[in-house]
Design a protein around this motif. Structure first.
Motif, mmCIF file in Angstrom:
data_model
loop_
_atom_site.group_PDB
_atom_site.id
_atom_site.type_symbol
_atom_site.label_atom_id
_atom_site.label_comp_id
_atom_site.label_asym_id
_atom_site.label_seq_id
_atom_site.Cartn_x
_atom_site.Cartn_y
_atom_site.Cartn_z
ATOM 1 N N LEU A 1 0.812 -1.219 0.000
ATOM 2 C CA LEU A 1 0.000 0.000 0.000
ATOM 3 C C LEU A 1 0.844 1.269 0.000
ATOM 4 N N THR A 2 2.014 1.223 0.612
ATOM 5 C CA THR A 2 2.798 2.445 0.796
ATOM 6 C C THR A 2 3.982 2.598 -0.160
ATOM 7 N N GLN A 3 4.404 1.515 -0.806
ATOM 8 C CA GLN A 3 5.557 1.560 -1.711
ATOM 9 C C GLN A 3 5.192 0.910 -3.041
ATOM 10 N N ARG A 4 6.082 1.012 -3.989
ATOM 11 C CA ARG A 4 5.889 0.376 -5.290
ATOM 12 C C ARG A 4 6.980 -0.666 -5.488
ATOM 13 N N TYR A 5 6.576 -1.922 -5.614
ATOM 14 C CA TYR A 5 7.511 -3.020 -5.823
ATOM 15 C C TYR A 5 7.196 -3.687 -7.151
ATOM 16 N N SER A 6 8.246 -3.971 -7.902
ATOM 17 C CA SER A 6 8.030 -4.613 -9.195
ATOM 18 C C SER A 6 8.477 -6.070 -9.197
ATOM 19 N N SER A 7 9.071 -6.522 -8.088
ATOM 20 C CA SER A 7 9.481 -7.926 -8.029
ATOM 21 C C SER A 7 9.310 -8.483 -6.618
ATOM 22 N N GLN A 8 9.185 -9.799 -6.555
ATOM 23 C CA GLN A 8 9.092 -10.465 -5.259
ATOM 24 C C GLN A 8 10.392 -10.298 -4.487
ATOM 25 N N GLU A 9 11.503 -10.224 -5.190
ATOM 26 C CA GLU A 9 12.802 -10.055 -4.536
ATOM 27 C C GLU A 9 12.866 -8.712 -3.805
ATOM 28 N N GLU A 10 12.363 -7.640 -4.426
ATOM 29 C CA GLU A 10 12.336 -6.334 -3.765
ATOM 30 C C GLU A 10 11.502 -6.396 -2.488
ATOM 31 N N LEU A 11 10.361 -7.047 -2.573
ATOM 32 C CA LEU A 11 9.476 -7.187 -1.422
ATOM 33 C C LEU A 11 10.111 -8.070 -0.351
ATOM 34 N N ARG A 12 10.746 -9.147 -0.764
ATOM 35 C CA ARG A 12 11.421 -10.046 0.177
ATOM 36 C C ARG A 12 12.518 -9.294 0.927
ATOM 37 N N HIS A 13 13.276 -8.496 0.204
ATOM 38 C CA HIS A 13 14.347 -7.706 0.815
ATOM 39 C C HIS A 13 13.772 -6.738 1.858
ATOM 40 N N GLU A 14 12.682 -6.071 1.540
ATOM 41 C CA GLU A 14 12.077 -5.110 2.465
ATOM 42 C C GLU A 14 11.527 -5.809 3.705
ATOM 43 N N MET A 15 10.925 -6.976 3.537
ATOM 44 C CA MET A 15 10.410 -7.727 4.686
ATOM 45 C C MET A 15 11.568 -8.235 5.541
ATOM 46 N N SER A 16 12.658 -8.591 4.919
ATOM 47 C CA SER A 16 13.847 -9.010 5.652
ATOM 48 C C SER A 16 14.384 -7.851 6.494
ATOM 49 N N ARG A 17 14.419 -6.666 5.911
ATOM 50 C CA ARG A 17 14.854 -5.469 6.650
ATOM 51 C C ARG A 17 13.925 -5.156 7.816
ATOM 52 N N ALA A 18 12.646 -5.533 7.692
ATOM 53 C CA ALA A 18 11.660 -5.268 8.748
ATOM 54 C C ALA A 18 11.690 -6.328 9.844
ATOM 55 N N GLY A 19 12.607 -7.296 9.752
ATOM 56 C CA GLY A 19 12.755 -8.259 10.839
ATOM 57 C C GLY A 19 12.494 -9.701 10.467
ATOM 58 N N TYR A 20 12.063 -9.976 9.260
ATOM 59 C CA TYR A 20 11.804 -11.354 8.828
ATOM 60 C C TYR A 20 13.023 -11.872 8.071
#
Length: 161
Positions: free
Chosen positions: A24-43
């Motif tokens: 909802l708050t960012q624009r991601y074009s790949s699952q890898e980008e999203l995976r990286h962001e979730m990893s940074r958030a603690g996962y």
């Protein structure tokens, strides 16, 4: 500081809520980008297959933005298939509050059932609960107890231990 959920259902709901909020708050074009962001958030160590499952559960689709780039977006028409073996709490996406009320965001079609359950609890701390198809608005009896009501709802939903 929020406590970590004790159940696997609660942990899964936190992942879903984070994934939803990121989309909802960012624009991601790949699952890898999203995976990286979730990893940074603690996962740490979150897998691509987990990201794929979260996207499917949320009904995420790719759309073309104004610049012509394909990005992930929530599909407003997504309705998860009901599963009698899953509790209603597994349909909760997030629970948030301000100083006046609590909002429970759910997969579309499940909020009215959740509002009914809250009404049946007959908690003196709840003035009432109103639902759309995907949001439950919970009004506290006293706005000075909104934070406590939020914590009680998180505990009921097994999102906080």
């Amino acid at each position: 500081m929020a406590k970590k959920p004790t159940s696997s259902c609660g942990k899964e709901q936190l992942k879903l809520a984070l994934c939803r909020n990121l989309i909802l708050t960012q624009r991601y074009s790949s699952q890898e980008e999203l995976r990286h962001e979730m990893s940074r958030a603690g996962y740490k160590g979150i897998s691509q297959s987990t990201i794929s499952r979260l996207l499917k559960t949320l009904g995420v689709m790719k759309i073309q933005n104004a610049k012509g780039k394909k990005v992930y977006s929530l599909n407003a028409f997504h309705h998860p298939v009901p599963d009698i073996n899953k509790p209603l709490t597994s349909m909760v996406l997030s629970v948030e509050h301000n100083e006046k009320f609590v909002l429970i965001h759910m997969n579309s079609g499940y909020a009215k059932a959740m509002a009914r359950i809250i009404d049946l609890c007959a908690w003196p701390a709840v003035l009432g609960a109103i639902a759309t198809s995907n949001v439950v608005w919970v009004a506290p009896s006293d706005t000075h107890s909104t934070v406590q009501l939020h914590k009680r709802l998180l505990a009921m939903l097994e999102l906080e231990g």
